[in-house]
Design a protein around this motif. Structure first.
Motif, PDB file in Angstrom:
ATOM      1  N   ARG A  15       4.659   3.301  30.067  1.00 53.98           N
ATOM      2  CA  ARG A  15       5.727   2.809  29.201  1.00 53.98           C
ATOM      3  C   ARG A  15       5.777   3.605  27.900  1.00 53.98           C
ATOM      4  N   ALA A  17       5.861   4.400  24.145  1.00 54.15           N
ATOM      5  CA  ALA A  17       5.402   3.656  22.971  1.00 54.15           C
ATOM      6  C   ALA A  17       6.590   3.364  22.061  1.00 54.15           C
ATOM      7  N   PRO A  18       6.456   2.397  21.147  1.00 57.33           N
ATOM      8  CA  PRO A  18       7.527   2.162  20.175  1.00 57.33           C
ATOM      9  C   PRO A  18       7.896   3.465  19.467  1.00 57.33           C
ATOM     10  N   GLY A  19       9.173   3.710  19.350  1.00 55.92           N
ATOM     11  CA  GLY A  19       9.636   4.937  18.714  1.00 55.92           C
ATOM     12  C   GLY A  19       9.745   6.119  19.651  1.00 55.92           C
ATOM     13  N   HIS A  20       9.385   5.937  20.929  1.00 55.83           N
ATOM     14  CA  HIS A  20       9.446   7.020  21.906  1.00 55.83           C
ATOM     15  C   HIS A  20      10.524   6.742  22.951  1.00 55.83           C
ATOM     16  N   PRO A 141       6.062  -6.397  27.633  1.00 50.87           N
ATOM     17  CA  PRO A 141       7.048  -5.836  26.705  1.00 50.87           C
ATOM     18  C   PRO A 141       8.292  -5.383  27.456  1.00 50.87           C
ATOM     19  N   ALA A 159      13.182   3.454  27.550  1.00 52.18           N
ATOM     20  CA  ALA A 159      12.695   3.211  26.192  1.00 52.18           C
ATOM     21  C   ALA A 159      12.300   1.748  26.042  1.00 52.18           C
ATOM     22  N   PRO A 160      11.500   1.415  25.009  1.00 50.61           N
ATOM     23  CA  PRO A 160      11.142   0.019  24.771  1.00 50.61           C
ATOM     24  C   PRO A 160      12.222  -0.756  24.017  1.00 50.61           C
ATOM     25  N   ARG A 161      13.364  -0.141  23.771  1.00 51.33           N
ATOM     26  CA  ARG A 161      14.494  -0.828  23.153  1.00 51.33           C
ATOM     27  C   ARG A 161      15.774  -0.408  23.880  1.00 51.33           C
ATOM     28  N   PRO A 263      14.570   7.771  17.114  1.00 52.83           N
ATOM     29  CA  PRO A 263      13.279   7.835  17.814  1.00 52.83           C
ATOM     30  C   PRO A 263      12.381   8.879  17.159  1.00 52.83           C
TER      31      PRO A 263
END
Length: 311
Positions: A15, A17-20, A141, A159-161, A263
């Motif tokens: 997964r 990471a945040p921002g990636h 997540p 992405a995580p978002r 990002p």
């Protein structure tokens, strides 16, 4: 422009990471040829040792004009693929959705064929035709994705978002002329000011930014393309959104859009063409004779690090 070697990823996708953001590119096979025979830019960046579990073999073409049957698609996806009249369109749709299942299966550690997709509520009318999403069993997540394909190229962004991706083959000068009126007035002015030899590429960048943004927004083209400015002036773009151009080769333009901050890192890799069809080619595997490793480039426009596998 700063450069650095990209770190080797895990054997299967992990997964972001945040921002990636991860972006995977693949070329659909030519109808009538096995995927391995297609002249596809093979990824030459960080190697992966294995791939997600799932169906491992697919039948070969049975005759001229027939693409190989990809594994793991749902009955609805197979019906949709069969509905296309042109073999090239059937192959592109089937490859795109098989690649999506293989990738998300790797990220979620689930068999690709077992994944279930739903539609989020539309932001305009709350109907069940908003952004596509994958059902994630057991919580964890969130993992968001976006899929796009144009003639000769497929893109999957993860992405995580919330994220939107678009890819377009550069249009003819006649198509640029005909479609320019659908752009925001500020974008039309920029396009008109571009040198004639650069207008196809300039239009491709404008349009892919716009579609990526509208897909991430959840409206798609039900929101008129003229409404939002996605041109070169970052100050005039939609507030609280980040839209970045991606490397996609000389014949295509590509872009991603995410809500919030830019990002920190966007990784772009080529997915081997044989993988969606069950061939024994690992994610990101090096092509024979290719230079291993990748480059991380800090884009002066975006401020984000874009890692691209060498080709």
């Amino acid at each position: 422009m700063d450069t650095a070697h990209a770190p080797a990823p895990d054997p299967v996708p992990t997964r972001p990471a945040p921002g990636h953001v991860d972006v995977w590119l693949v070329r659909p096979p030519l109808p009538g040829r096995p995927p391995a025979d297609h002249h596809t830019p093979r990824p030459s960046g960080p190697s992966h040792a294995s791939r997600p579990s799932g169906p491992s073999h697919a039948p070969r073409p049975s005759g001229p004009g027939h693409a190989p049957q990809p594994p793991g698609l749902s009955s609805a996806e197979l019906r949709r693929a069969a509905s296309f009249a042109r073999p090239a369109d059937r192959a592109a749709y089937a490859t795109a959705h098989t690649a999506l299942r293989q990738l998300l299966g790797g990220y979620l550690d689930r068999p690709p064929a077992a994944l279930t997709f739903v539609r989020e509520p539309c932001p305009g009318c709350a109907g069940p035709h908003g952004r596509p999403a994958v059902v994630q069993a057991g919580g964890g997540p969130p993992l968001h994705f976006s899929l796009a394909h144009s003639r000769g190229l497929i893109a999957v962004a993860v992405a995580p978002r919330v994220i939107g991706v678009d890819v377009e083959r550069l249009p003819s000068p006649e198509t640029v002329e005909a479609c320019a009126r659908a752009l925001h007035p500020g974008e039309q002015a920029e396009l008109a000011a571009a040198p004639p030899g650069e207008r196809r590429a300039h239009f491709g960048r404008l349009w892919t930014r716009k579609e990526a943004y509208l897909k991430a927004l959840g409206t798609g083209l039900s929101r008129h393309p003229r409404t939002d400015y996605l041109g070169s002036d970052l100050r005039r773009r939609p507030a609280r959104w980040a839209v970045l151009d991606l490397p996609a080769g000389p014949e295509h333009a590509a872009a991603i859009a995410v809500p919030g901050d830019r990002p920190d890192h966007v990784t772009v890799r080529w997915l081997p063409a044989g993988l969606p069809y069950g061939e024994d080619t690992p994610y990101g595997g090096d092509a024979p004779g290719a230079n291993p490793g990748g480059t991380a480039t800090r884009s002066p426009r975006s401020g984000s690090t874009i890692t691209r596998s060498s080709r």
